[in-house]
Design an enzyme around this catalytic site. Structure first.
Site, PDB file in Angstrom:
ATOM      1  N   CYS A  24       0.869  -1.174   0.000  1.00  0.00           N
ATOM      2  CA  CYS A  24       0.000   0.000   0.000  1.00  0.00           C
ATOM      3  C   CYS A  24       0.905   1.222   0.000  1.00  0.00           C
ATOM      4  CB  CYS A  24      -0.861   0.060   1.250  1.00  0.00           C
ATOM      5  SG  CYS A  24      -1.285  -1.535   1.971  1.00  0.00           S
ATOM      6  N   GLU A  63      -7.372   9.364   0.982  1.00  0.00           N
ATOM      7  CA  GLU A  63      -6.835   8.879  -0.285  1.00  0.00           C
ATOM      8  C   GLU A  63      -7.932   8.487  -1.269  1.00  0.00           C
ATOM      9  OE1 GLU A  63      -2.767   6.662   1.255  1.00  0.00           O
ATOM     10  OE2 GLU A  63      -4.559   5.431   1.007  1.00  0.00           O
TER      11      GLU A  63
END
Length: 236
Positions: free
Chosen positions: A90, A152
């Site tokens: 990630c 995000e």
């Protein structure tokens, strides 16, 4: 050095360098690029809440030929979400030409290949960029502690490859491959607070909303057919 930077003097040297040198891609809620800022600023909850900083990210889900998912436990020195378990990798595409390419989502796929090597030591030849399949995007916000957090638009990238893994201890504390039943047991332990096990918030959102259905398509070999890159799913 500003007051905020002075207060971070105890930050791990590697993570400190990444926080101030890496420039994340700022986007609006439709994923249009609107600028760039340091990884440090992009993860300050104060900036997220008061300036609504939103940046582009990706989450890689790498399966081996047995259709087991590779998980990682983030290192203890990570500034956000240390020692939590999460999907394979990630991170963020950076504000650089190779990672801003819009066509076929190549910029995000280039970033994924780079970070799989940085974090897990997976050689580029093991994960060719054309083997990553973007399946969707999510928008989420999640605090890590009082100071840090995430906000995000996260690209879900799936890839099925047998790879060589050599984790970078500055980034990764542990790894494991799991099948669906084993992941469900991890979820049970996390919910029960057993063994101090914690999952990253983005991974949990993806698990709860998408993962097992997409995993079924991985096992059938047709996950490419269920991609939806038009929608940005707002998850909380």
């Amino acid at each position: 050095m500003g007051d905020g930077e002075a207060g971070d003097a105890g930050m791990d040297a590697v993570q400190r360098r990444l926080m101030f040198e890496d420039e994340c891609i700022l986007v609006d809620e439709n994923d249009n690029v609107v600028g760039h800022d340091t990884k440090y600023n992009c993860h300050l909850m104060e900036k997220i809440e008061y300036e609504n900083l939103l940046h582009r990210a990706f989450s890689v889900f790498l399966f081996n030929s047995k259709h087991e998912l590779l998980l990682q436990q983030r290192s203890a020195t990570k500034v956000t979400f240390p020692l939590v378990w999460t999907n394979t990798c990630c991170s963020h595409p950076l504000y650089r030409e190779s990672e801003l390419i819009k066509e076929d989502f190549l910029g995000v796929r280039n970033a994924a290949q780079r970070k799989l090597f940085d974090e897990l030591g997976i050689p580029a030849e093991d994960v060719p960029v054309d083997q990553f399949t973007p399946l969707g995007r999510i928008l989420y916000k999640a605090p890590s502690d009082g100071k840090w957090g995430e906000h995000e638009i996260d690209y879900l990238l799936f890839i099925v490859r047998d790879v060589n893994v050599n984790p970078n201890p500055d980034e990764v504390a542990d790894i494991k491959y799991v099948n669906q039943a084993q992941l469900k047991e991890l979820l049970r332990k996390a919910d029960a607070g057993e063994d101090g096990l914690k999952l990253s918030p983005w991974f949990r959102l993806i698990v709860d909303n998408f993962l097992f259905k997409l995993w079924d398509h991985v096992e059938k070999g047709n996950f490419h057919e269920v991609a939806d890159m038009e929608t940005i799913h707002k998850l909380t």
